[in-house]
Motif scaffolding. Structure first.
Motif, PDB file in Angstrom:
ATOM      1  N   VAL A 172      88.401  62.098  -7.681  1.00  0.00           N
ATOM      2  CA  VAL A 172      87.276  61.852  -8.585  1.00  0.00           C
ATOM      3  C   VAL A 172      86.915  60.365  -8.616  1.00  0.00           C
ATOM      4  N   SER A 173      87.918  59.495  -8.616  1.00  0.00           N
ATOM      5  CA  SER A 173      87.631  58.054  -8.662  1.00  0.00           C
ATOM      6  C   SER A 173      86.854  57.619  -7.431  1.00  0.00           C
ATOM      7  N   ARG A 174      87.135  58.232  -6.293  1.00  0.00           N
ATOM      8  CA  ARG A 174      86.417  57.894  -5.054  1.00  0.00           C
ATOM      9  C   ARG A 174      85.052  58.573  -5.019  1.00  0.00           C
ATOM     10  N   LEU A 175      85.018  59.813  -5.466  1.00  0.00           N
ATOM     11  CA  LEU A 175      83.755  60.559  -5.434  1.00  0.00           C
ATOM     12  C   LEU A 175      82.687  59.858  -6.269  1.00  0.00           C
ATOM     13  N   PHE A 176      83.074  59.322  -7.428  1.00  0.00           N
ATOM     14  CA  PHE A 176      82.129  58.677  -8.324  1.00  0.00           C
ATOM     15  C   PHE A 176      82.228  57.148  -8.298  1.00  0.00           C
ATOM     16  N   LYS A 177      83.120  56.613  -7.442  1.00  0.00           N
ATOM     17  CA  LYS A 177      83.302  55.164  -7.315  1.00  0.00           C
ATOM     18  C   LYS A 177      83.516  54.520  -8.694  1.00  0.00           C
ATOM     19  N   VAL A 178      84.561  54.977  -9.352  1.00  0.00           N
ATOM     20  CA  VAL A 178      84.861  54.514 -10.710  1.00  0.00           C
ATOM     21  C   VAL A 178      85.521  53.134 -10.641  1.00  0.00           C
ATOM     22  N   GLU A 179      84.906  52.150 -11.267  1.00  0.00           N
ATOM     23  CA  GLU A 179      85.399  50.775 -11.191  1.00  0.00           C
ATOM     24  C   GLU A 179      86.444  50.460 -12.263  1.00  0.00           C
ATOM     25  N   GLU A 180      86.457  51.231 -13.329  1.00  0.00           N
ATOM     26  CA  GLU A 180      87.438  50.989 -14.381  1.00  0.00           C
ATOM     27  C   GLU A 180      88.840  51.193 -13.827  1.00  0.00           C
ATOM     28  N   LYS A 181      89.764  50.345 -14.234  1.00  0.00           N
ATOM     29  CA  LYS A 181      91.111  50.378 -13.671  1.00  0.00           C
ATOM     30  C   LYS A 181      92.008  51.378 -14.399  1.00  0.00           C
ATOM     31  N   MET A 182      92.964  51.894 -13.622  1.00  0.00           N
ATOM     32  CA  MET A 182      93.992  52.762 -14.201  1.00  0.00           C
ATOM     33  C   MET A 182      94.993  51.904 -14.956  1.00  0.00           C
ATOM     34  N   PRO A 183      95.590  52.399 -16.047  1.00  0.00           N
ATOM     35  CA  PRO A 183      95.466  53.772 -16.540  1.00  0.00           C
ATOM     36  C   PRO A 183      94.317  53.987 -17.530  1.00  0.00           C
ATOM     37  N   LYS A 184      93.562  52.922 -17.833  1.00  0.00           N
ATOM     38  CA  LYS A 184      92.469  53.060 -18.799  1.00  0.00           C
ATOM     39  C   LYS A 184      91.409  54.047 -18.322  1.00  0.00           C
ATOM     40  N   ALA A 185      91.302  54.219 -17.017  1.00  0.00           N
ATOM     41  CA  ALA A 185      90.258  55.092 -16.464  1.00  0.00           C
ATOM     42  C   ALA A 185      90.581  56.572 -16.597  1.00  0.00           C
ATOM     43  N   LYS A 186      91.780  56.919 -17.021  1.00  0.00           N
ATOM     44  CA  LYS A 186      92.208  58.316 -17.040  1.00  0.00           C
ATOM     45  C   LYS A 186      91.255  59.228 -17.828  1.00  0.00           C
ATOM     46  N   LYS A 187      90.839  58.785 -18.999  1.00  0.00           N
ATOM     47  CA  LYS A 187      89.958  59.613 -19.825  1.00  0.00           C
ATOM     48  C   LYS A 187      88.626  59.860 -19.116  1.00  0.00           C
ATOM     49  N   LYS A 188      88.061  58.804 -18.542  1.00  0.00           N
ATOM     50  CA  LYS A 188      86.795  58.949 -17.843  1.00  0.00           C
ATOM     51  C   LYS A 188      86.925  59.868 -16.632  1.00  0.00           C
ATOM     52  N   LEU A 189      88.011  59.722 -15.892  1.00  0.00           N
ATOM     53  CA  LEU A 189      88.224  60.559 -14.710  1.00  0.00           C
ATOM     54  C   LEU A 189      88.369  62.030 -15.095  1.00  0.00           C
ATOM     55  N   ALA A 190      89.048  62.291 -16.219  1.00  0.00           N
ATOM     56  CA  ALA A 190      89.199  63.667 -16.685  1.00  0.00           C
ATOM     57  C   ALA A 190      87.845  64.259 -17.069  1.00  0.00           C
ATOM     58  N   GLU A 191      87.027  63.454 -17.716  1.00  0.00           N
ATOM     59  CA  GLU A 191      85.689  63.928 -18.110  1.00  0.00           C
ATOM     60  C   GLU A 191      84.832  64.215 -16.881  1.00  0.00           C
ATOM     61  N   LEU A 192      84.890  63.346 -15.886  1.00  0.00           N
ATOM     62  CA  LEU A 192      84.112  63.556 -14.660  1.00  0.00           C
ATOM     63  C   LEU A 192      84.620  64.786 -13.903  1.00  0.00           C
ATOM     64  N   ALA A 193      85.939  64.962 -13.869  1.00  0.00           N
ATOM     65  CA  ALA A 193      86.504  66.125 -13.182  1.00  0.00           C
ATOM     66  C   ALA A 193      86.032  67.418 -13.830  1.00  0.00           C
ATOM     67  N   ALA A 194      85.933  67.415 -15.145  1.00  0.00           N
ATOM     68  CA  ALA A 194      85.502  68.615 -15.861  1.00  0.00           C
ATOM     69  C   ALA A 194      84.075  69.000 -15.508  1.00  0.00           C
ATOM     70  N   THR A 195      83.243  68.002 -15.186  1.00  0.00           N
ATOM     71  CA  THR A 195      81.850  68.315 -14.820  1.00  0.00           C
ATOM     72  C   THR A 195      81.763  69.037 -13.480  1.00  0.00           C
ATOM     73  N   LEU A 196      82.809  68.947 -12.679  1.00  0.00           N
ATOM     74  CA  LEU A 196      82.803  69.574 -11.361  1.00  0.00           C
ATOM     75  C   LEU A 196      83.303  71.013 -11.388  1.00  0.00           C
ATOM     76  N   THR A 197      84.092  71.367 -12.385  1.00  0.00           N
ATOM     77  CA  THR A 197      84.742  72.687 -12.420  1.00  0.00           C
ATOM     78  C   THR A 197      83.725  73.804 -12.591  1.00  0.00           C
ATOM     79  N   PRO A 198      83.729  74.784 -11.681  1.00  0.00           N
ATOM     80  CA  PRO A 198      82.766  75.895 -11.786  1.00  0.00           C
ATOM     81  C   PRO A 198      83.204  76.939 -12.803  1.00  0.00           C
ATOM     82  N   ASP A 199      82.273  77.774 -13.231  1.00  0.00           N
ATOM     83  CA  ASP A 199      82.601  78.832 -14.184  1.00  0.00           C
ATOM     84  C   ASP A 199      83.443  79.921 -13.525  1.00  0.00           C
TER      85      ASP A 199
END
Length: 347
Positions: free
Chosen positions: A146-173
């Protein structure tokens, strides 16, 4: 079905890894087996987990069997997997599921979170893989993708919440469990930490890191803090028959419930040898062995100096006497096995 999800699912249908805990296409997963594998896979590689997973299922085929086992048996079978709190929680969770849920794992993600040792990732994994409900388990592999797919610049571990939110947008029904496993496989085999095989990635066309940067630069990480080093004297106390003194560690805390050779406290400072000798668990003339035993835990390094001695009688002790050839019958963590090996090499 999400436009982004379908290419990954198509890839997964062709390239999915064959893993002992993974059901064949179209088959329903066993929640017990999904739970078992996910707990074991925390902080541990797939290659290492395979044999342990097989052994546990042979010993305890159902959650009721595991609940009925003695904790010492479970800890003994867990030897070598590390992070022993997982084993204690595994047994505790099996007891709760057996007692409170009639041996059936709850299908609701929030109720799963109430069980011992089950955090957000494991709850989402069980919900999606075992029960086919929409949920998004996010482990290190998923975070990297997810960090690569969306090129997330925020550093780990602070980026964890954002990455989880972005991952959830990808999950199909639909096929949420397959999608979750596809994300894990993609991170493990294609979008790996040190190499990104972009040419065979099903998402190569939309990956921001591939298009605008270097994929292996993601996820961004804060510099690691150096690990402190703790020191201790460890006591190798024997009887005339060669048996060695072992004691059980407290149930809570590091290596909880496992067996160990008695020692002084593990501290981040030099320890006075004479003070250490006064802490001997049994009266004996102690000799310091050359060299030291080194072991690394998640948050610190450990250096153990061995004091070896023999008792002349059978004094009252807090522990058990065990002959070295019987060590295999006890739940000894890796650090203690290193101590035993060091002593054998010094004799």
């Amino acid at each position: 079905m999400s436009i982004q999800a379908q290419p990954l699912l198509d890839w997964y249908d062709r390239e999915r890894r064959d893993l002992p805990w993974r059901m064949a296409p179209g088959k329903t997963a066993d929640p017990y087996k999904v739970w078992m594998s996910e707990i074991m896979l925390q902080q541990t590689t797939v290659a290492t987990v395979k044999s342990y997973y097989k052994k546990f299922l042979e010993n305890w085929p159902t959650v009721q069997d595991l609940a009925g086992a003695d904790l010492d048996e479970v800890l003994h079978a867990w030897q070598g997997l590390g992070y022993y709190a997982r084993a204690r929680n595994l047994h505790k969770c099996a007891c709760v599921v057996t007692r409170d849920f009639n041996g059936r794992f709850p299908e609701d993600e929030k109720r799963l979170l109430d069980l011992p040792g089950i955090g957000p990732y494991t709850a989402a994994a069980i919900t999606s893989i075992a029960f086919g409900q929409k949920a998004t388990p996010v482990d290190g592999n998923v975070e990297r993708v997810v960090s690569r797919l969306f090129k997330v610049e925020e550093k780990m571990p602070k980026a964890k919440k954002k990455l989880a939110e972005l991952a959830a947008t990808l999950t199909p029904d639909q096929r949420a469990g397959d999608f979750a496993q596809a994300m894990m496989d993609l991170g493990a085999t294609v979008c790996s930490p040190k190499k990104a095989a972009c040419a065979i990635c099903p998402w190569m066309g939309g990956c921001e890191a591939r298009l605008k940067a270097e994929p292996t630069d993601y996820p961004k990480k804060e510099p690691k803090k150096p690990k402190p080093t703790r020191q201790a004297y460890i006591f190798w106390i024997t009887r005339k028959d060669g048996a060695v003194l072992l004691r059980k560690r407290p149930e809570k805390g590091l290596l909880g419930g496992l067996m160990e050779f008695p020692s002084t406290d593990w501290v981040e400072r030099a320890i006075d040898k004479q003070e250490a000798q006064r802490q001997s668990p049994a009266p004996a003339l102690l000799k310091e062995l050359s060299g030291c035993v080194r072991h690394t835990f998640t948050h610190f390094h450990l250096e153990l100096t061995v004091l070896k001695g023999q008792v002349s009688a059978n004094p009252p002790i807090n522990g058990v006497w065990v002959k070295p050839e019987q060590f295999k019958d006890y739940a000894l963590p890796t650090a203690m096995k290193k101590v035993a090996k060091h002593v054998s090499q010094c004799i």
